[in-house]
Each structure stands twice: as C-alpha cells, then as structure tokens.
Write a protein that holds these residues in place. Structure first.
Motif, PDB file in Angstrom:
ATOM      1  N   ASP A 184      41.633  93.961   2.391  1.00  0.00           N
ATOM      2  CA  ASP A 184      42.497  94.765   3.255  1.00  0.00           C
ATOM      3  C   ASP A 184      43.806  95.037   2.500  1.00  0.00           C
ATOM      4  O   ASP A 184      44.792  94.304   2.641  1.00  0.00           O
ATOM      5  CB  ASP A 184      42.762  94.021   4.563  1.00  0.00           C
ATOM      6  CG  ASP A 184      43.499  94.873   5.583  1.00  0.00           C
ATOM      7  OD1 ASP A 184      44.109  95.890   5.184  1.00  0.00           O
ATOM      8  OD2 ASP A 184      43.475  94.521   6.778  1.00  0.00           O
ATOM      9  N   HIS A 187      47.139  95.430   4.400  1.00  0.00           N
ATOM     10  CA  HIS A 187      47.785  94.161   4.744  1.00  0.00           C
ATOM     11  C   HIS A 187      48.505  93.585   3.530  1.00  0.00           C
ATOM     12  O   HIS A 187      49.612  93.047   3.654  1.00  0.00           O
ATOM     13  CB  HIS A 187      46.730  93.162   5.245  1.00  0.00           C
ATOM     14  CG  HIS A 187      47.293  91.826   5.603  1.00  0.00           C
ATOM     15  ND1 HIS A 187      47.975  91.587   6.782  1.00  0.00           N
ATOM     16  CD2 HIS A 187      47.294  90.640   4.929  1.00  0.00           C
ATOM     17  CE1 HIS A 187      48.368  90.332   6.826  1.00  0.00           C
ATOM     18  NE2 HIS A 187      47.973  89.727   5.716  1.00  0.00           N
ATOM     19  N   LEU A 352      41.779  89.263   3.812  1.00  0.00           N
ATOM     20  CA  LEU A 352      43.219  89.474   3.658  1.00  0.00           C
ATOM     21  C   LEU A 352      43.725  88.981   2.311  1.00  0.00           C
ATOM     22  O   LEU A 352      43.458  87.840   1.920  1.00  0.00           O
ATOM     23  CB  LEU A 352      43.974  88.746   4.771  1.00  0.00           C
ATOM     24  CG  LEU A 352      43.613  89.136   6.201  1.00  0.00           C
ATOM     25  CD1 LEU A 352      44.522  88.408   7.183  1.00  0.00           C
ATOM     26  CD2 LEU A 352      43.696  90.647   6.410  1.00  0.00           C
TER      27      LEU A 352
END
Length: 366
Positions: A184, A187, A352
């Motif tokens: 991601d 993020h 993440l």
C-alpha cells in the motif's frame, strides 16, 4: 527482431511438452537453429530440471507429468511460475519471499524476467506454462499509466490459478476480479509526510520518477496524503530521472530542489527511489545544501538507503512479505482446485509499508 535465448527456450519446452519426447536433431529443424545451439539449450534446461535428457533425445520430466497427470498428494511437487519485471533491486526481495513460501509448501518456483518490457509479458508467461507451471504469480512489466489497458487483459484469461503481485489495475478492469497482493504505497507516503510534519516541517517536496507502477503510486499517494493532512505542496512535483540515464535532467531536478531550499519554499523532501535520493544528497552537498541541516530527506524503497553517508530515513514496502503472501495464496488456491473444494472469494491483500527513521530527517533514530 532477433529471437532471444529465453524465447527459444520457451519454444523448445513447448515442443517437448506437446510431444512428450523428441530427438535433439529433430528439435534443431523445428526451431530453425543449429544442432550445436539445441544441444547447448538442452544442457541448460536439463540442468535446471526442466527436461530429462537421454542418448540424443529429451523428454518431459516424469515427476511433473503433463496437464492430465494425476496430482501428487497435498502440495508436494507443485510447480509455481513467477513472472517478474526484474530480479534485482526492489523485486529481488519479492522473488526471495515467494521462493521461501514455495519451499515451505514443498513447491518449486520457476522464474521468468520481462525486463520491464510489457509487450513480452504474455510470451514469457506462456513459457512458464510450457515449463509445467500449475499456478502463476504475475508482476507485469508495466511502466506507464496506459500499460495495464494495452498489455493486461490476457492475464484475466490465464488457464491456471493466478495471483497478481505489486500491481493495482484500474478499478472495474478485467484484472480487478483476480487475486492480488501488493504494498500500500499510499499509506507509505502518508507515513513519510506525517513524520516530517511532526518534526516541524511544512509539506515536503516530492521528487519522483514516473517510469514504474511504484513511482506512479508514490505520486498519487503524495497528493492524497497532502489532502488528508490539509497541506499544500510547496511546488509541483519535481520529475526525477536516473543520473546515468540523463545527467542534464538529473542536474535540473537537483537545481530545482536546491532553489526551493534556498528560497525557503521547502525544508523537507521525499525522493523516490533510494539510489536517486543518495545521488541527490551527494550533489546537494556539493552545492552547499546539507542533509539534514538544510533539508530533511526521506527516501522511498529502503533498498540501500541505510548505506548513504548520512543514513537516509526511508519508507520500506514489505517486499519479501508480498512474495510470501502471494505464493502462499497461490498454493492455497491450487489446493482448493485439486481437492475439488469450493473456491473462496477472491482477495485483494494490501500490506502496509514501514517508516525506518535514520539520520537524514534530523530526528532521533529508532
């Protein structure tokens, strides 16, 4: 265009797979190359376990069987194919993670490299199928925004379970309905921008490439992060290119960053990727701009950021875990198919990134 060795290997494997076995002399005629070339190819492929070779002939390995062969119990003997745009820098860790997960599952991973030529992705993948791959991990060699539409639809029609990795196709496209595992990056960028804000800096400048899906995701994430934090970019994104590709354009990008620091427009910057960030810091030092005294600097990728003269704070996508999770998901899908189980819903797994704080942003390291 002259055929590459990898393309010739794909054709050779396809011929042997279709026939079960073939004489080396016959393969030379079918491939249109010399017997010496075929013998060299056969030796290499046999050494990699892709062919069995006996007395002037080659055959498809018995332990892999053909498409109709009875599967071994569990996941043992499964062959996973992996298409990656590169086996170095960023993707080295992705490949390593996939290999680790495959080995734990008793599966074998076969790798093909596209070298960021998306027009060759389909042929490379067909080569993996010819080599016996029963499931596929596919990271297309897309570089530009239009590449998924131009070079992506074929992936959705592959005849075996497939997991897309480190790629996010457009919403609603044919590829949006298959399994995927990716970092991601939005993020990751938010982590960097927020961290610099907490250190007292305004919105950082972004210096980034535009020649890879990661670079494009970082750019999109930058705009999104500024919106989330209610900040405004100090100036337009500075387009970056590798110094060795275009020294003049690289110098222009560094000068734009130096000017922003000199005028007080920015006191922090996020640079994609590590190599560019290290070279930018070196050139800025020559121009009298010191990191972190004059400019807080965060790199994106964390491949070699820690090795800079002033170790660089960096966003670290979970590259190895992406490979592990993708290979694990693929083995699970193959197990469901072999056992005749009902297929579970498709998954879009976003992992993440982490922020690794070092000296370049002026904060205490952790």
């Amino acid at each position: 265009m002259r055929e590459s060795a990898a393309e010739r290997h794909d054709r050779l494997l396809g011929l042997v797979r279709d026939r079960g076995s073939a004489r080396v002399s016959d393969l030379a005629g079918l491939l249109g190359v010399s017997p010496v070339t075929v013998r060299r190819d056969v030796e290499e492929l046999a050494g990699r376990g892709l062919l069995d070779r006996v007395h002037g002939s080659v055959s498809w390995p018995r332990e892999r069987g053909g498409p109709a062969a009875a599967p071994a119990g569990g996941s043992g003997g499964v062959v996973l194919g992996m298409l990656a745009p590169s086996a170095t820098y960023y993707f080295a860790e992705v490949v390593r993670g996939a290999h680790e997960a495959a080995a734990r599952a008793g599966a074998r991973l076969v790798l093909r490299i596209s070298d960021y030529r998306p027009e060759e992705d389909q042929a490379r993948t067909e080569g993996l199928l010819a080599a016996g791959a029963e499931g596929l991990l596919v990271a297309p060699g897309w570089r530009r925004p239009g590449d998924p539409a131009a070079y992506g639809d074929w992936i959705a029609s592959l005849p075996v379970p497939t997991v897309l990795l480190e790629r996010q196709p457009p919403a609603g496209s044919a590829l949006d309905g298959i399994d995927r595992v990716c970092s991601d990056h939005r993020h990751g960028v938010l982590l960097a921008v927020r961290h610099l804000g907490e250190l007292g800096h305004g919105a950082p400048l972004l210096m980034a490439r535009d020649d890879s899906p990661t670079a494009l995701a970082v750019r999109a994430g930058y705009a999104e992060a500024l919106g989330v934090l209610g900040a405004r970019a100090p100036r337009d994104v500075i387009d970056s290119v590798p110094a060795e590709v275009s020294p003049d354009r690289f110098e222009a990008a560094v000068q734009a960053l130096r000017e922003a620091v000199a005028t007080g427009a920015a006191t922090a910057a996020l640079v994609h990727n590590d190599v560019d960030a290290i070279q930018v810091a070196q050139r800025l030092a020559e121009l009298g701009v010191r990191v972190p005294r004059d400019l807080a600097l965060v790199a994106y990728d964390d491949e070699v950021a820690a090795l800079a003269d002033t170790p660089l704070t960096a966003v670290a996508p979970p590259k190895r875990e992406v490979g592990r999770q993708a290979a694990g998901l693929l083995v699970e899908r193959l197990g469901q198919a072999r056992g005749g189980e009902e297929q579970e819903p498709r998954r879009h797994l976003a992992l993440l990134p982490q922020l690794r704080v070092r000296a370049s942003c002026g904060a205490a390291t952790v």
